[in-house]
Design a protein around this motif. Sequence first.
Motif, PDB file in Angstrom:
ATOM      1  N   SER A   2       1.019  -1.469   0.408  1.00 29.92           N
ATOM      2  CA  SER A   2      -0.090   0.293   0.535  1.00 29.92           C
ATOM      3  C   SER A   2       1.093   1.068   0.225  1.00 29.92           C
ATOM      4  O   SER A   2       1.764   0.820   0.042  1.00 29.92           O
ATOM      5  CB  SER A   2      -0.755  -0.131   1.532  1.00 29.92           C
ATOM      6  OG  SER A   2       0.142   0.892   2.170  1.00 29.92           O
ATOM      7  N   ASN A   3       0.725   2.402   0.015  1.00 30.47           N
ATOM      8  CA  ASN A   3       1.732   3.705  -0.343  1.00 30.47           C
ATOM      9  C   ASN A   3       1.566   3.727   1.118  1.00 30.47           C
ATOM     10  O   ASN A   3       2.535   4.863   1.166  1.00 30.47           O
ATOM     11  CB  ASN A   3       0.203   4.632  -0.268  1.00 30.47           C
ATOM     12  CG  ASN A   3      -0.398   4.421  -2.382  1.00 30.47           C
ATOM     13  OD1 ASN A   3       0.350   4.039  -2.661  1.00 30.47           O
ATOM     14  ND2 ASN A   3      -0.790   5.651  -2.490  1.00 30.47           N
ATOM     15  N   THR A   4       0.782   3.248   1.720  1.00 26.84           N
ATOM     16  CA  THR A   4       1.553   3.712   3.323  1.00 26.84           C
ATOM     17  C   THR A   4       1.781   2.758   4.500  1.00 26.84           C
ATOM     18  O   THR A   4       2.840   3.266   5.542  1.00 26.84           O
ATOM     19  CB  THR A   4       0.502   3.727   3.982  1.00 26.84           C
ATOM     20  OG1 THR A   4      -0.793   2.918   4.139  1.00 26.84           O
ATOM     21  CG2 THR A   4      -0.521   5.247   4.186  1.00 26.84           C
ATOM     22  N   LYS A   5       2.283   1.734   2.954  1.00 31.66           N
ATOM     23  CA  LYS A   5       2.431   0.119   4.615  1.00 31.66           C
ATOM     24  C   LYS A   5       3.872  -0.291   3.438  1.00 31.66           C
ATOM     25  O   LYS A   5       2.710  -1.103   2.403  1.00 31.66           O
ATOM     26  CB  LYS A   5       1.825  -0.541   5.401  1.00 31.66           C
ATOM     27  CG  LYS A   5       2.628  -1.264   6.069  1.00 31.66           C
ATOM     28  CD  LYS A   5       1.410  -2.404   6.712  1.00 31.66           C
ATOM     29  CE  LYS A   5       2.032  -3.712   7.718  1.00 31.66           C
ATOM     30  NZ  LYS A   5       1.690  -3.910   8.417  1.00 31.66           N
ATOM     31  N   SER A   6       4.788  -0.992   3.771  1.00 28.68           N
ATOM     32  CA  SER A   6       6.090  -1.112   2.412  1.00 28.68           C
ATOM     33  C   SER A   6       6.235  -2.510   3.198  1.00 28.68           C
ATOM     34  O   SER A   6       5.873  -2.856   4.402  1.00 28.68           O
ATOM     35  CB  SER A   6       6.573  -0.467   2.914  1.00 28.68           C
ATOM     36  OG  SER A   6       7.434  -0.857   4.042  1.00 28.68           O
ATOM     37  N   ILE A   7       6.555  -3.806   2.505  1.00 31.54           N
ATOM     38  CA  ILE A   7       6.624  -4.740   2.334  1.00 31.54           C
ATOM     39  C   ILE A   7       8.266  -5.180   1.911  1.00 31.54           C
ATOM     40  O   ILE A   7       9.033  -4.359   1.184  1.00 31.54           O
ATOM     41  CB  ILE A   7       5.555  -6.081   1.729  1.00 31.54           C
ATOM     42  CG1 ILE A   7       5.903  -5.999   0.130  1.00 31.54           C
ATOM     43  CG2 ILE A   7       4.292  -5.964   1.638  1.00 31.54           C
ATOM     44  CD1 ILE A   7       5.133  -6.659  -0.310  1.00 31.54           C
ATOM     45  N   GLN A   8       8.439  -6.086   2.607  1.00 28.61           N
ATOM     46  CA  GLN A   8       9.855  -6.408   2.869  1.00 28.61           C
ATOM     47  C   GLN A   8      10.392  -6.984   1.883  1.00 28.61           C
ATOM     48  O   GLN A   8       9.519  -8.986   1.834  1.00 28.61           O
ATOM     49  CB  GLN A   8      10.660  -6.499   4.688  1.00 28.61           C
ATOM     50  CG  GLN A   8      12.061  -6.906   4.114  1.00 28.61           C
ATOM     51  CD  GLN A   8      12.843  -7.331   5.861  1.00 28.61           C
ATOM     52  OE1 GLN A   8      12.883  -8.377   6.101  1.00 28.61           O
ATOM     53  NE2 GLN A   8      13.777  -6.386   6.455  1.00 28.61           N
ATOM     54  N   ILE A   9      11.136  -7.199   0.579  1.00 34.99           N
ATOM     55  CA  ILE A   9      11.316  -8.304  -0.506  1.00 34.99           C
ATOM     56  C   ILE A   9      12.927  -9.010   0.341  1.00 34.99           C
ATOM     57  O   ILE A   9      12.711 -10.538   0.166  1.00 34.99           O
ATOM     58  CB  ILE A   9      11.978  -7.404  -0.835  1.00 34.99           C
ATOM     59  CG1 ILE A   9      10.619  -6.860  -1.712  1.00 34.99           C
ATOM     60  CG2 ILE A   9      11.887  -8.511  -2.552  1.00 34.99           C
ATOM     61  CD1 ILE A   9      10.407  -5.732  -3.078  1.00 34.99           C
ATOM     62  N   VAL A  31      10.339   1.175  -4.895  1.00 35.13           N
ATOM     63  CA  VAL A  31      11.745   0.107  -4.521  1.00 35.13           C
ATOM     64  C   VAL A  31      12.388   1.309  -3.792  1.00 35.13           C
ATOM     65  O   VAL A  31      12.946   2.146  -3.755  1.00 35.13           O
ATOM     66  CB  VAL A  31      12.034  -0.447  -5.376  1.00 35.13           C
ATOM     67  CG1 VAL A  31      13.330  -1.564  -4.408  1.00 35.13           C
ATOM     68  CG2 VAL A  31      10.886  -1.395  -5.634  1.00 35.13           C
ATOM     69  N   SER A  32      13.051   0.854  -2.665  1.00 37.96           N
ATOM     70  CA  SER A  32      13.346   1.600  -1.742  1.00 37.96           C
ATOM     71  C   SER A  32      14.230   0.999  -0.180  1.00 37.96           C
ATOM     72  O   SER A  32      14.072  -0.292  -0.429  1.00 37.96           O
ATOM     73  CB  SER A  32      12.990   2.740  -0.861  1.00 37.96           C
ATOM     74  OG  SER A  32      12.059   1.609   0.949  1.00 37.96           O
ATOM     75  N   ILE A  33      15.983   1.321   0.000  1.00 41.55           N
ATOM     76  CA  ILE A  33      16.562   0.602   0.597  1.00 41.55           C
ATOM     77  C   ILE A  33      17.396   1.663   1.896  1.00 41.55           C
ATOM     78  O   ILE A  33      17.238   2.264   1.522  1.00 41.55           O
ATOM     79  CB  ILE A  33      17.880  -0.027  -0.290  1.00 41.55           C
ATOM     80  CG1 ILE A  33      17.900  -0.510  -2.021  1.00 41.55           C
ATOM     81  CG2 ILE A  33      18.578  -0.442   0.695  1.00 41.55           C
ATOM     82  CD1 ILE A  33      19.123  -0.150  -2.184  1.00 41.55           C
ATOM     83  N   VAL A  34      17.304   0.113   3.235  1.00 40.12           N
ATOM     84  CA  VAL A  34      16.998   0.777   4.291  1.00 40.12           C
ATOM     85  C   VAL A  34      17.560  -0.047   4.488  1.00 40.12           C
ATOM     86  O   VAL A  34      17.612  -0.991   5.212  1.00 40.12           O
ATOM     87  CB  VAL A  34      15.464   0.775   4.812  1.00 40.12           C
ATOM     88  CG1 VAL A  34      16.106   1.101   6.452  1.00 40.12           C
ATOM     89  CG2 VAL A  34      14.355   1.472   3.938  1.00 40.12           C
TER      90      VAL A  34
END
Length: 386
Positions: A2-9, A31-34
Amino acid sequence: YSNTKSIQISDEISRNSAVQLQERGAELTGVSIVQEPVRKYERGTLASHIIGYVSRITEANKKDFEERGDTHEYDADDKVGQTGIEKVFEEYLRGEDGTKQIDMSVDGTITGEYTSQEAVGGANVVLTIDANLQAVAENALRNNIEKIKTGGFGKTYEANGGSVVVTNVKTGEILAMASYPDYNPSYFYDGISNAQWQEYNNSVTTPLRNRAIQNAYAPGSIFKMITAIAGLQEQKIGINDYINDVGQYYVEGTNKGYRCWIFTDYGHGHGRVNVISAIQKSCNYYFYEVGNRLGIDLLSKYARYFGLGSKTGVELPSEASGTVPAMELVKENENRNWSSADTIISAIGQSYNNYTPIQMAKYISMLANGGKNIDLSIIKNIVLSN
């Protein structure tokens, strides 16, 4: 998604993959890297009982923090120290979380990042442990326990574990502290598997216990120096006084002979010995007689002077106190009165003598430095983060 909650790949990618993903960010919408800090135990099991481990916070942890007056706010998935230095110095090691604001468009593309509060790294807790000496101690302990179990010293014994404590007798710094068997602290970080937990928790060898501070044992003959010092200080013996070891010692009112070890092995005593030769030969008979002259109250007084039966205060959790012989212990545990036989057995480190290895290390350190009291420590200093 969703726009407000990411999932971890993925929770672990290579540096090269991270660079490629960042370079192709325009093609990979949303896609972002944390980067997240993780606890790494670079030396594996080395000093595991000292360092301890971290794992996800529990309700018991929160209650413990409240009782300690810790006002830090923890999230449900925070990792906190559970044992060892990790637990005792949690408030120094954890640091402080930062705050970052992330702006994104409706399709999930990140349009801006703002750090409103910088994260603060945890402090460095510097130990007195010499890593090389610690490795030597652990290897020697492991090899000797296995050798005992396999009959390498002549007979086979059931040896489930052991411990080693090495101190600087002048400063009280602990240079090495080994407990065998050990465990791998890295197994706990992301949640230990049920199979591994059962192996650790149910094993008769109790690998999660730090035997150096949590287990108390009868010291045996290394206690005899306390009996000797007490006898000399209380003038029950002199340096040049001799006692004739005939092999078996009899206390008044009994017909039982308490044997010197040499009588058991060879059928005779050590003959005439003074305090020096009695220590050299570990003569039970001599120390039976000295203990009988002293009585249990004086003997216990000197044991306590050398720190036996009391926690050392080393900066590790769950330290045991041990037990110094006392008349009331027989009444409480065996429902009988203390006897002279109890006293002479106590004089050679048996009976109700039960001490942790770290207490014995303190006692021997005090002997080595001329009887001066020392405080044992495993912490050299704490370096706060800039």
